[in-house]
Design an enzyme around this catalytic site. Structure first.
Site, mmCIF file in Angstrom:
data_model
loop_
_atom_site.group_PDB
_atom_site.id
_atom_site.type_symbol
_atom_site.label_atom_id
_atom_site.label_comp_id
_atom_site.label_asym_id
_atom_site.label_seq_id
_atom_site.Cartn_x
_atom_site.Cartn_y
_atom_site.Cartn_z
ATOM 1 N N THR A 39 0.821 -1.218 0.000
ATOM 2 C CA THR A 39 0.000 0.000 0.000
ATOM 3 C C THR A 39 0.858 1.273 0.000
ATOM 4 O O THR A 39 2.079 1.208 0.119
ATOM 5 C CB THR A 39 -0.925 0.015 1.236
ATOM 6 N N ASP A 40 0.184 2.416 -0.115
ATOM 7 C CA ASP A 40 0.894 3.700 -0.182
ATOM 8 C C ASP A 40 0.936 4.399 1.169
ATOM 9 O O ASP A 40 1.127 5.607 1.235
ATOM 10 C CB ASP A 40 0.193 4.635 -1.177
ATOM 11 N N SER A 55 1.212 8.683 5.072
ATOM 12 C CA SER A 55 0.539 8.593 3.781
ATOM 13 C C SER A 55 1.550 9.034 2.736
ATOM 14 O O SER A 55 2.030 10.165 2.786
ATOM 15 C CB SER A 55 -0.678 9.500 3.773
ATOM 16 N N ARG A 56 1.893 8.121 1.817
ATOM 17 C CA ARG A 56 3.024 8.430 0.941
ATOM 18 C C ARG A 56 2.658 9.260 -0.274
ATOM 19 O O ARG A 56 3.504 9.904 -0.839
ATOM 20 C CB ARG A 56 3.719 7.134 0.502
ATOM 21 N N VAL A 57 1.427 9.232 -0.724
ATOM 22 C CA VAL A 57 1.088 10.061 -1.884
ATOM 23 C C VAL A 57 0.041 11.122 -1.569
ATOM 24 O O VAL A 57 -0.065 12.111 -2.285
ATOM 25 C CB VAL A 57 0.588 9.213 -3.077
#
Ligand code: ATP
Ligand code: MG
Length: 551
Positions: A356-357, A382-384
């Site tokens: 997941t991101d 949260s990466r994006v």
């Protein structure tokens, strides 16, 4: 090529053209014949059940059967062909195995498992085979899609640019989710995982985002509670609920998230935004482990089969934001994972974290303290989503995160009853108010302007004079002040543009006045109490930082 060269040498113009025409005709003929070609099934290729186990059956006499082909058993039971051996086929049953007996007939269908898709499913509660569970009759869907489909190609995807607001301050401000992102929710039992997902679904009510809630292996009562909440709040109208209960066949639990993904994918491919919740993939992994062991596939780490990573990654890769040529729709996935004793480094959680991101980690110690939603901001990321977050949040989030992280460190330290200097006491008091503000009751999502106003007030330390037990009321006062700002400022608060310094000042001033009025309305006793609000809590309850950190 050789023929063309010869003709060109003899008669350059007309002959070359006629040869090209002949080749084109030949190709057209071939294409037509190819299109008309259908693999010839034997008129009725029928096998027999050799043996039956919990959830699977062994079948003899289907030499032409394909991998994952749908097979039909007597009594409307279906199954998926999994192990194809020379002397038989192992079939995963999509229903109760009890009525099945050795010697009964099995029929091939020549197709893979598919599911009904489309708008007719909105507002319905169905099982993974598309059968209604809500007593409202047959689902009148005209289209069907295979449950397993290739994920969109890289060139068909677009960057994540639009936020998916959950209405929860702690997530929208600190762990923002973008449309098309995959964000894992993980936590121990009863830490509020489902509640976050239901809140996120509820907050999509006027946004045009459609939702799919896939319940896998849960107690029927827990599913009924979630559905009742959605229905009561009017959120079922734009939601499809796909349910494989805990006592259903493991085959049904295995296909449930794939079926739900195909339903969501159909919406995404018609240009709409979809939010899909898988609640939860721990149960899915267990169902697949059960099937794999019954199918005598070699067990690997924690007895899970070797392809457990692949079954989850090929499903979550289907969540994306499509580019304009493919309609511009998006599928945001919120898979849920249940951890044991906060062990996020177990096999399935680490798999999902890497697929997941980002992840939202829930802490049982925060839950015990009454901090709800019990999001542990430290390990959550949260990466994006940050790129998709509204600019107004970005201006406040980093200060807030820093102050909160400092507070968590200091809080653990202060627990030992150390004498603290004024600055440290103030940081702790400020941190406690941040924590109080990040808490939120269930099903009470907050609008973007109200969230920004509260976060700005927090950053300006306006809440620091408010008693901790009055924070909810003080927040409401600021929320009301945010609703009352001039229309054009309200539009800028909710919009994509960054706020100007003047805007920020204006909102902070409105919040300052709201809090001053609120405090003035308080009884004199509570104001005196506000001056030393944290002393009694210095040696208070066990703190989240003190819990053994297991990562
Ligand atoms: P399970 O492991 O059983 O699936 P879960 O982690 O999904 O549990 P929930 O069922 O969402 O947890 O929540 C557990 C309990 O906490 C529920 O009774 C719910 O009402 C309560 N709860 C969750 N979030 C909040 C909140 N923000 N405010 C108040 N109560 C909450
Ligand atoms: Mg749950």
């Amino acid at each position: 090529m050789r023929g063309e060269a010869l003709v060109t040498a003899a008669k350059p113009g007309a002959a070359a053209a006629s040869l090209q025409g002949a080749v084109r005709d030949a190709f057209d003929g071939m294409a037509e014949r190819l299109q008309a070609f259908r693999p010839q099934l034997l008129p009725r290729e029928v096998g027999t059940v050799a043996s039956v186990f919990t959830g699977i059956a062994r079948v003899h006499g289907l030499p032409g059967v394909g991998f994952e082909e749908l097979l039909l058993f007597p009594g409307g039971l279906s199954g998926i062909a999994f192990n194809l051996d020379e002397d038989g086929v192992d079939v995963v049953l999509l229903g109760d195995h009890a009525p099945l007996q050795a010697g009964q007939e099995v029929q091939r269908t020549g197709r893979v498992m598919d599911v009904a898709v489309g708008d007719a499913l909105l507002g319905r509660v169905i099982d993974p085979l598309g059968r209604p569970l809500d007593g409202l009759g047959r689902v009148a869907a005209s289209e069907r899609l295979p449950i397993e489909r290739p994920a969109p190609a890289i060139m068909d995807r677009a960057p994540v640019t639009e936020p998916l607001q959950t209405g929860l301050k702690v997530i929208d401000a600190l762990i923002p989710i973008g449309r098309g992102q995959r964000e894992l929710i993980l936590g121990d039992r009863q830490t509020g995982k489902t509640s976050i997902a239901i809140d996120a679904i509820f907050n999509q009510r006027d946004t045009g985002v459609l939702c799919v809630y896939c319940a896998i292996g849960q107690r029927a009562s827990a599913v009924a509670k979630a559905v009742a909440r959605l229905r009561e709040k009017g959120a079922l109208a734009y939601t499809v609920v796909v349910v494989a209960e805990g006592n259903d066949a493991p085959g049904l639990a295995y296909i449930a998230p794939y079926a739900a993904t195909s339903i969501a994918e159909h919406f995404m491919e018609s240009g709409r935004d979809v939010l899909i919740v898988y609640d939860d993939l721990t149960h899915h992994a267990r169902a697949y482990r059960e099937l794999s062991l019954l199918l005598r596939r070699p067990p690997g780490r924690e007895a899970f089969p070797g392809d457990i990573f692949y079954i989850h990654s090929r499903m979550l890769e289907r969540a994306t934001h499509l580019n304009g040529e493919r309609g511009g729709g998006s599928m945001t996935a919120l898979p849920i994972i249940e951890t044991e004793a906060q062990n996020i480094s177990a096999y399935i959680p680490t798999n999902l974290i890497s697929i997941t991101d980002g992840q939202i980690v829930l802490s049982p110690s925060l839950f015990a303290l009454g901090v709800l939603p019990a999001v542990d901001v430290g390990p959550s990321v949260s990466r994006v989503g940050g790129k998709a977050q509204r600019a107004a949040y970005r201006a406040v989030a980093s200060d807030l995160k820093l102050a909160y992280a400092q507070f968590e460190e200091l809080e653990t330290f202060a627990r030992f009853g150390a004498r603290l200097d004024d600055a440290t006491r103030q940081s702790i008091a400020h941190g406690r108010r941040i924590r109080a503000c990040l808490g939120q009751p269930e099903l009470s999502p907050m609008s973007v302007p109200a969230q920004i106003a509260i976060l700005l007030a927090l950053n300006a330390a306006l809440f620091d004079g408010v008693p901790l037990d009055r924070m909810a009321e003080a927040q409401r006062a600021v929320e009301d002040a945010a609703q009352a700002v001039p229309d054009e400022l309200g539009a800028r608060l909710a919009g994509v543009q960054a706020l100007t310094d003047a805007d920020r000042e204006q909102i902070t001033e409105a919040a300052r006045q709201a809090i001053a009025t609120f405090l003035a309305d308080q009884e004199p006793g509570s104001i005196a109490h506000a001056a030393e609000p944290d002393r009694e809590k210095a040696s208070g309850p066990p703190l989240p930082g003190a819990a053994p950190a297991q990562r």
